[in-house]
Write a protein that holds these residues in place. Structure first.
Motif, PDB file in Angstrom:
ATOM      1  N   TRP A  68       0.869  -1.094   0.016  1.00  0.00           N
ATOM      2  CA  TRP A  68      -0.164   0.122  -0.075  1.00  0.00           C
ATOM      3  C   TRP A  68       1.138   1.186   0.036  1.00  0.00           C
ATOM      4  O   TRP A  68       1.656   1.462   0.724  1.00  0.00           O
ATOM      5  CB  TRP A  68      -0.941  -0.132   1.259  1.00  0.00           C
ATOM      6  N   LYS A  69       1.007   2.190  -0.953  1.00  0.00           N
ATOM      7  CA  LYS A  69       1.599   3.222  -1.020  1.00  0.00           C
ATOM      8  C   LYS A  69       0.880   4.298  -0.678  1.00  0.00           C
ATOM      9  O   LYS A  69      -0.453   4.653  -0.648  1.00  0.00           O
ATOM     10  CB  LYS A  69       1.969   3.596  -2.645  1.00  0.00           C
ATOM     11  N   PHE A  70       1.629   5.447   0.085  1.00  0.00           N
ATOM     12  CA  PHE A  70       0.925   6.399   0.686  1.00  0.00           C
ATOM     13  C   PHE A  70       2.226   7.514   0.432  1.00  0.00           C
ATOM     14  O   PHE A  70       3.460   7.248  -0.043  1.00  0.00           O
ATOM     15  CB  PHE A  70       0.736   6.389   2.159  1.00  0.00           C
ATOM     16  N   HIS A  71       1.920   8.787   0.666  1.00  0.00           N
ATOM     17  CA  HIS A  71       2.881   9.838   0.176  1.00  0.00           C
ATOM     18  C   HIS A  71       4.106   9.996   0.643  1.00  0.00           C
ATOM     19  O   HIS A  71       5.058  10.431   0.224  1.00  0.00           O
ATOM     20  CB  HIS A  71       2.136  11.171   0.723  1.00  0.00           C
ATOM     21  N   ASP A  72       4.417   9.239   2.009  1.00  0.00           N
ATOM     22  CA  ASP A  72       5.653   9.126   2.507  1.00  0.00           C
ATOM     23  C   ASP A  72       6.555   7.832   2.140  1.00  0.00           C
ATOM     24  O   ASP A  72       7.729   7.596   2.682  1.00  0.00           O
ATOM     25  CB  ASP A  72       5.735   9.367   4.099  1.00  0.00           C
ATOM     26  N   GLY A  73       5.697   6.964   1.688  1.00  0.00           N
ATOM     27  CA  GLY A  73       6.599   5.494   1.457  1.00  0.00           C
ATOM     28  C   GLY A  73       5.491   4.421   1.093  1.00  0.00           C
ATOM     29  O   GLY A  73       4.595   4.744   0.511  1.00  0.00           O
ATOM     30  N   LYS A  74       5.796   3.199   1.686  1.00  0.00           N
ATOM     31  CA  LYS A  74       5.032   2.171   1.548  1.00  0.00           C
ATOM     32  C   LYS A  74       4.744   1.266   2.585  1.00  0.00           C
ATOM     33  O   LYS A  74       5.847   1.259   3.544  1.00  0.00           O
ATOM     34  CB  LYS A  74       5.148   1.625   0.052  1.00  0.00           C
ATOM     35  N   ASP A  75       3.517   0.487   2.783  1.00  0.00           N
ATOM     36  CA  ASP A  75       3.336  -0.469   3.978  1.00  0.00           C
ATOM     37  C   ASP A  75       3.342  -1.847   3.135  1.00  0.00           C
ATOM     38  O   ASP A  75       2.679  -1.967   1.831  1.00  0.00           O
ATOM     39  CB  ASP A  75       2.313  -0.143   4.569  1.00  0.00           C
ATOM     40  N   PHE A  76       3.510  -2.839   3.917  1.00  0.00           N
ATOM     41  CA  PHE A  76       3.138  -4.310   3.479  1.00  0.00           C
ATOM     42  C   PHE A  76       2.135  -4.653   4.209  1.00  0.00           C
ATOM     43  O   PHE A  76       2.197  -4.731   5.618  1.00  0.00           O
ATOM     44  CB  PHE A  76       4.280  -5.075   3.448  1.00  0.00           C
ATOM     45  N   LEU A  77       0.730  -5.036   3.912  1.00  0.00           N
ATOM     46  CA  LEU A  77      -0.378  -5.803   4.678  1.00  0.00           C
ATOM     47  C   LEU A  77      -0.525  -7.191   4.186  1.00  0.00           C
ATOM     48  O   LEU A  77      -0.339  -7.457   3.234  1.00  0.00           O
ATOM     49  CB  LEU A  77      -1.623  -4.974   4.158  1.00  0.00           C
ATOM     50  N   LEU A  78      -0.595  -7.703   5.282  1.00  0.00           N
ATOM     51  CA  LEU A  78      -1.193  -9.292   5.294  1.00  0.00           C
ATOM     52  C   LEU A  78      -2.289  -9.283   6.439  1.00  0.00           C
ATOM     53  O   LEU A  78      -2.006 -10.081   7.384  1.00  0.00           O
ATOM     54  CB  LEU A  78       0.011 -10.262   5.494  1.00  0.00           C
ATOM     55  N   VAL A  79      -3.201  -8.718   5.908  1.00  0.00           N
ATOM     56  CA  VAL A  79      -4.538  -8.850   7.014  1.00  0.00           C
ATOM     57  C   VAL A  79      -5.668  -9.786   6.346  1.00  0.00           C
ATOM     58  O   VAL A  79      -6.022  -9.700   5.284  1.00  0.00           O
ATOM     59  CB  VAL A  79      -5.146  -7.268   6.882  1.00  0.00           C
ATOM     60  N   THR A  84      -7.262 -10.291  15.603  1.00  0.00           N
ATOM     61  CA  THR A  84      -5.993  -9.682  15.975  1.00  0.00           C
ATOM     62  C   THR A  84      -4.806  -9.682  14.999  1.00  0.00           C
ATOM     63  O   THR A  84      -4.533 -10.577  14.578  1.00  0.00           O
ATOM     64  CB  THR A  84      -5.657 -10.405  17.516  1.00  0.00           C
ATOM     65  N   SER A  85      -4.463  -8.299  14.880  1.00  0.00           N
ATOM     66  CA  SER A  85      -3.177  -7.869  14.175  1.00  0.00           C
ATOM     67  C   SER A  85      -2.132  -7.575  14.718  1.00  0.00           C
ATOM     68  O   SER A  85      -2.410  -6.925  16.021  1.00  0.00           O
ATOM     69  CB  SER A  85      -3.585  -7.663  12.935  1.00  0.00           C
ATOM     70  N   VAL A  86      -0.890  -7.437  14.131  1.00  0.00           N
ATOM     71  CA  VAL A  86       0.557  -6.953  14.819  1.00  0.00           C
ATOM     72  C   VAL A  86       0.645  -5.715  13.632  1.00  0.00           C
ATOM     73  O   VAL A  86       0.901  -5.887  12.570  1.00  0.00           O
ATOM     74  CB  VAL A  86       1.411  -7.770  14.987  1.00  0.00           C
ATOM     75  N   VAL A  87       0.961  -4.601  14.323  1.00  0.00           N
ATOM     76  CA  VAL A  87       1.151  -3.479  13.416  1.00  0.00           C
ATOM     77  C   VAL A  87       2.725  -3.150  13.893  1.00  0.00           C
ATOM     78  O   VAL A  87       3.136  -2.946  14.923  1.00  0.00           O
ATOM     79  CB  VAL A  87       0.612  -2.311  13.880  1.00  0.00           C
ATOM     80  N   ILE A  88       3.647  -3.349  12.957  1.00  0.00           N
ATOM     81  CA  ILE A  88       5.041  -3.288  13.237  1.00  0.00           C
ATOM     82  C   ILE A  88       5.558  -1.878  12.357  1.00  0.00           C
ATOM     83  O   ILE A  88       5.650  -1.849  11.109  1.00  0.00           O
ATOM     84  CB  ILE A  88       5.993  -4.274  12.689  1.00  0.00           C
ATOM     85  N   ASP A  89       6.138  -0.961  12.867  1.00  0.00           N
ATOM     86  CA  ASP A  89       6.613   0.382  12.556  1.00  0.00           C
ATOM     87  C   ASP A  89       8.060  -0.058  12.114  1.00  0.00           C
ATOM     88  O   ASP A  89       8.653  -0.169  13.243  1.00  0.00           O
ATOM     89  CB  ASP A  89       6.236   1.454  13.228  1.00  0.00           C
ATOM     90  N   LEU A  90       8.732   0.409  10.989  1.00  0.00           N
ATOM     91  CA  LEU A  90       9.967   0.268  10.926  1.00  0.00           C
ATOM     92  C   LEU A  90      10.814   1.539  10.465  1.00  0.00           C
ATOM     93  O   LEU A  90      10.233   2.529   9.992  1.00  0.00           O
ATOM     94  CB  LEU A  90       9.952  -0.706   9.523  1.00  0.00           C
ATOM     95  N   GLU A  91      11.976   1.478  10.352  1.00  0.00           N
ATOM     96  CA  GLU A  91      12.796   2.574   9.805  1.00  0.00           C
ATOM     97  C   GLU A  91      13.721   2.280   8.938  1.00  0.00           C
ATOM     98  O   GLU A  91      14.425   1.134   9.035  1.00  0.00           O
ATOM     99  CB  GLU A  91      13.331   3.496  11.229  1.00  0.00           C
ATOM    100  N   GLU A  92      14.103   2.953   7.884  1.00  0.00           N
ATOM    101  CA  GLU A  92      15.295   2.724   7.221  1.00  0.00           C
ATOM    102  C   GLU A  92      15.132   1.446   6.310  1.00  0.00           C
ATOM    103  O   GLU A  92      16.096   0.530   6.251  1.00  0.00           O
ATOM    104  CB  GLU A  92      16.503   2.737   7.578  1.00  0.00           C
ATOM    105  N   GLN A  93      13.889   1.007   5.833  1.00  0.00           N
ATOM    106  CA  GLN A  93      13.447  -0.464   5.234  1.00  0.00           C
ATOM    107  C   GLN A  93      12.726  -0.263   3.927  1.00  0.00           C
ATOM    108  O   GLN A  93      12.317   1.097   3.886  1.00  0.00           O
ATOM    109  CB  GLN A  93      12.805  -1.374   6.219  1.00  0.00           C
ATOM    110  N   GLU A  94      12.666  -1.026   3.227  1.00  0.00           N
ATOM    111  CA  GLU A  94      11.843  -1.230   2.131  1.00  0.00           C
ATOM    112  C   GLU A  94      10.012  -0.431   2.438  1.00  0.00           C
ATOM    113  O   GLU A  94       9.561   0.069   1.700  1.00  0.00           O
ATOM    114  CB  GLU A  94      11.564  -2.525   1.283  1.00  0.00           C
ATOM    115  N   PHE A  95       9.746  -0.881   3.606  1.00  0.00           N
ATOM    116  CA  PHE A  95       8.346  -0.744   3.929  1.00  0.00           C
ATOM    117  C   PHE A  95       8.566   0.311   5.278  1.00  0.00           C
ATOM    118  O   PHE A  95       9.385  -0.017   6.277  1.00  0.00           O
ATOM    119  CB  PHE A  95       7.547  -1.874   4.385  1.00  0.00           C
ATOM    120  N   SER A  96       7.528   1.083   5.503  1.00  0.00           N
ATOM    121  CA  SER A  96       7.447   1.840   6.588  1.00  0.00           C
ATOM    122  C   SER A  96       6.787   1.291   7.738  1.00  0.00           C
ATOM    123  O   SER A  96       6.982   1.686   8.950  1.00  0.00           O
ATOM    124  CB  SER A  96       6.667   3.228   6.435  1.00  0.00           C
ATOM    125  N   ARG A  97       5.868   0.310   7.357  1.00  0.00           N
ATOM    126  CA  ARG A  97       4.954  -0.345   8.485  1.00  0.00           C
ATOM    127  C   ARG A  97       4.656  -1.571   7.766  1.00  0.00           C
ATOM    128  O   ARG A  97       4.294  -1.866   6.652  1.00  0.00           O
ATOM    129  CB  ARG A  97       3.742   0.349   8.530  1.00  0.00           C
TER     130      ARG A  97
END
Length: 124
Positions: A68-79, A84-97
């Motif tokens: 999922w692309k947004f204005h600052d980068g992209k996220d990877f979803l497996l929903v 119940t899900s886990v939201v993992i925020d990342l830095e300096e990676q291919e995905f932001s979340r």
């Protein structure tokens, strides 16, 4: 359903063939633990979805697999569903979340062993 492995130095998300096909990915996702900024449990993963699907597959409130692309980068979803899900925020990676639905969400958080942030209460 994807299999998640937490090694001493990285989080590895091994996607099934179907998930790779739906997400248009050829490889699994590997994230060094040092690049994980935070992780949180959520009962409603859909409120965390941001941006537009590109590429991936989605059925509203039922399935979201891919980027999922947004204005600052992209996220990877497996929903899957509203489990119940886990939201993992990342830095300096291919995905932001990364947002992933798993039956073992509490065990995943414990295995990640993230240091508590200020104001976080830990209940045993």
């Amino acid at each position: 359903m994807a299999v998640l492995f937490v090694h001493t130095d990285r989080l590895e998300i091994r996607l099934t063939r179907a998930e790779k096909l739906l997400s248009f990915r050829r490889t699994d996702i590997v994230v060094p633990l040092e690049n994980i900024r935070s992780a949180a449990l959520t009962d409603d993963p859909w409120v965390w979805v941001r941006g537009i699907r590109a590429p991936g597959a989605a059925i509203p409130l039922t399935l979201a697999v891919g980027t999922w692309k947004f204005h600052d980068g992209k996220d990877f979803l497996l929903v899957k569903g509203t489990r119940t899900s886990v939201v993992i925020d990342l830095e300096e990676q291919e995905f932001s979340r990364i947002i992933v639905t798993t039956a073992h969400s509490i065990e995943l958080l414990r295995a990640l062993r993230l240091p508590p942030t200020e104001g976080t209460e830990i209940i045993d």
